[in-house]
Design a protein around this motif. Structure first.
Motif, PDB file in Angstrom:
ATOM      1  N   ASP A  21       1.533   2.647   3.330  1.00 58.74           N
ATOM      2  CA  ASP A  21       1.921   1.885   4.701  1.00 58.74           C
ATOM      3  C   ASP A  21       3.119   2.818   5.063  1.00 58.74           C
ATOM      4  OD1 ASP A  21       3.136   0.010   6.015  1.00 58.74           O
ATOM      5  OD2 ASP A  21       3.035  -1.611   4.754  1.00 58.74           O
ATOM      6  N   GLY A  70      -3.213   3.126  -5.811  1.00 61.19           N
ATOM      7  CA  GLY A  70      -3.071   2.815  -4.489  1.00 61.19           C
ATOM      8  C   GLY A  70      -1.855   2.044  -3.738  1.00 61.19           C
ATOM      9  N   LEU A  71      -1.266   1.611  -4.810  1.00 59.43           N
ATOM     10  CA  LEU A  71      -0.053   0.601  -4.642  1.00 59.43           C
ATOM     11  C   LEU A  71       1.437   1.387  -5.071  1.00 59.43           C
ATOM     12  CD1 LEU A  71      -1.468  -3.031  -5.694  1.00 59.43           C
ATOM     13  CD2 LEU A  71      -1.571  -2.053  -3.303  1.00 59.43           C
ATOM     14  N   ARG A 113       0.929  -1.345  -0.158  1.00 59.44           N
ATOM     15  CA  ARG A 113      -0.061  -0.096   0.007  1.00 59.44           C
ATOM     16  C   ARG A 113       0.928   1.217  -0.080  1.00 59.44           C
ATOM     17  NH1 ARG A 113      -5.441  -0.308   2.111  1.00 59.44           N
ATOM     18  NH2 ARG A 113      -5.216   2.013   3.113  1.00 59.44           N
ATOM     19  N   ARG A 114       0.375   2.248  -0.880  1.00 60.93           N
ATOM     20  CA  ARG A 114       1.348   3.443  -0.827  1.00 60.93           C
ATOM     21  C   ARG A 114       1.210   4.279   0.477  1.00 60.93           C
ATOM     22  NH1 ARG A 114       3.540   5.780  -5.048  1.00 60.93           N
ATOM     23  NH2 ARG A 114       2.190   4.581  -6.354  1.00 60.93           N
ATOM     24  N   GLU A 120      -4.008  -4.161  -1.670  1.00 60.12           N
ATOM     25  CA  GLU A 120      -4.653  -2.990  -1.668  1.00 60.12           C
ATOM     26  C   GLU A 120      -5.472  -2.639  -0.405  1.00 60.12           C
ATOM     27  OE1 GLU A 120      -5.386  -1.488  -6.320  1.00 60.12           O
ATOM     28  OE2 GLU A 120      -6.615  -2.768  -5.580  1.00 60.12           O
ATOM     29  N   GLY A 158      -4.920  -4.006   2.235  1.00 63.92           N
ATOM     30  CA  GLY A 158      -4.035  -4.146   3.871  1.00 63.92           C
ATOM     31  C   GLY A 158      -3.726  -5.483   4.170  1.00 63.92           C
TER      32      GLY A 158
END
Length: 318
Positions: A174, A252-253, A171-172, A234, A236
């Motif tokens: 994270d 989103g990744l 995830r971007r 995506e 989580g």
């Protein structure tokens, strides 16, 4: 042994029922049963167990099944090839490819091929590399884009065409990976992984790299196809090791490089059967597309054309 007998045998093996097989094949059930008995007499062994009305393959039937599939697939290919040469049909290409390739470079190659040869039917089978190798060996595909290395005793001829880097998809947002420009495989030791199903080369690549680093990975969920794996990341559930090219269109990744971890993709066909003219045309189109893309710098980041070079397969280093 006649091709018709093999067709009847495969029909019964598929339906596990003589009457249903006869209906599907458009033949009278007594005629089908008679031809099966003739085939069994010639081979000297029963092919089906008929105990209590349950139709199952005997050991002899199990041995014949993949051979019959391959024989009939080769006959179909030969028929199409001859018809293509005499102008009755334009041909057909049955191509296998992994999901990561289908969503990337392959689509552009297929478009170019279709524009050049609009009369040739394109049949694309999407699957894991190991699954595609089995299908190609059985004669169900003409060509397949597979991941090297293959087993030493494989009946397939392979030509390396490209190498792509593997990255950690996360995830971007994270917070534990904020600012990380790269990761080592050991950084995955305590992270939950989203793992592909059996048959995917990426599953074996990830497991092999983790075990070489001295640990067993921890799975959050396993068994997915490419789209499912990326979706699980995506939301989580964990991170996944994927080719860098599959993250396009997923804002989103993020893909964090794993220096030295890559895979080599090869174009494969059976050694004992020459590719059809249509398959040869597709191969030429693919190689031309990769050469031109490499020359003008339009290959995706992390992808390198390697046609004509020796390939090392999945591994570390160059």
């Amino acid at each position: 042994m006649q091709l018709q007998q093999l067709t009847y045998f495969l029909g019964v093996a598929r339906t596990q029922h003589f009457t249903r097989a006869a209906d599907e094949l458009g033949v009278a059930q007594p005629s089908l049963s008679k031809q099966i008995r003739v085939l069994e007499d010639e081979l000297g062994a029963p092919l089906f167990s008929r105990a209590r009305g349950n139709i199952t393959l005997t050991p002899a039937g199990e041995a014949l099944l993949p051979l019959a599939n391959r024989i009939l697939a080769d006959v179909d290919t030969a028929r199409l090839e001859v018809q293509e040469l005499v102008g009755l049909r334009h041909g057909r290409v049955r191509l296998g490819a992994t999901p990561s390739l289908c969503s990337g470079l392959l689509a552009d190659t297929l478009r170019r091929f279709h524009d050049s040869y609009p009369g040739i039917r394109l049949l694309v089978e999407e699957g894991g590399s190991r699954d595609l190798v089995r299908q190609l060996t059985r004669g169900e595909l003409d060509l397949a884009l597979v991941i090297l290395p293959l087993p030493e005793d494989t009946p397939l001829a392979t030509t390396p065409i490209l190498r792509d880097d593997l990255v950690v998809a996360a995830r971007r947002d994270d917070p534990t990976l904020s600012g990380r420009t790269h990761l080592h495989i050991t950084d995955l030791r305590d992270r939950p992984l989203v793992m592909f199903r059996q048959g995917y080369d990426l599953r074996e690549a990830t497991l092999g790299a983790c075990r070489a680093a001295g640990f067993e990975p921890r799975f959050a969920v396993e068994g997915g196809e490419m789209d499912a794996v990326l979706r699980f990341v995506e939301v989580g559930l964990g991170v996944a090791v994927v080719p860098s090219t599959v993250l396009a269109g997923r804002p989103g990744l993020q893909g964090i490089p794993l220096p030295g971890l890559h895979r080599t993709v090869a174009l494969a066909h059976r050694k004992d059967v020459a590719p059809t003219h249509a398959a040869g045309a597709f191969r030429a189109t693919l190689e031309s597309f990769l050469r031109e893309s490499a020359a003008d710098g339009t290959l995706p980041v992390g992808v390198e054309a390697v046609s004509g070079r020796a390939a090392a397969g999945i591994g570390h280093g160059s």
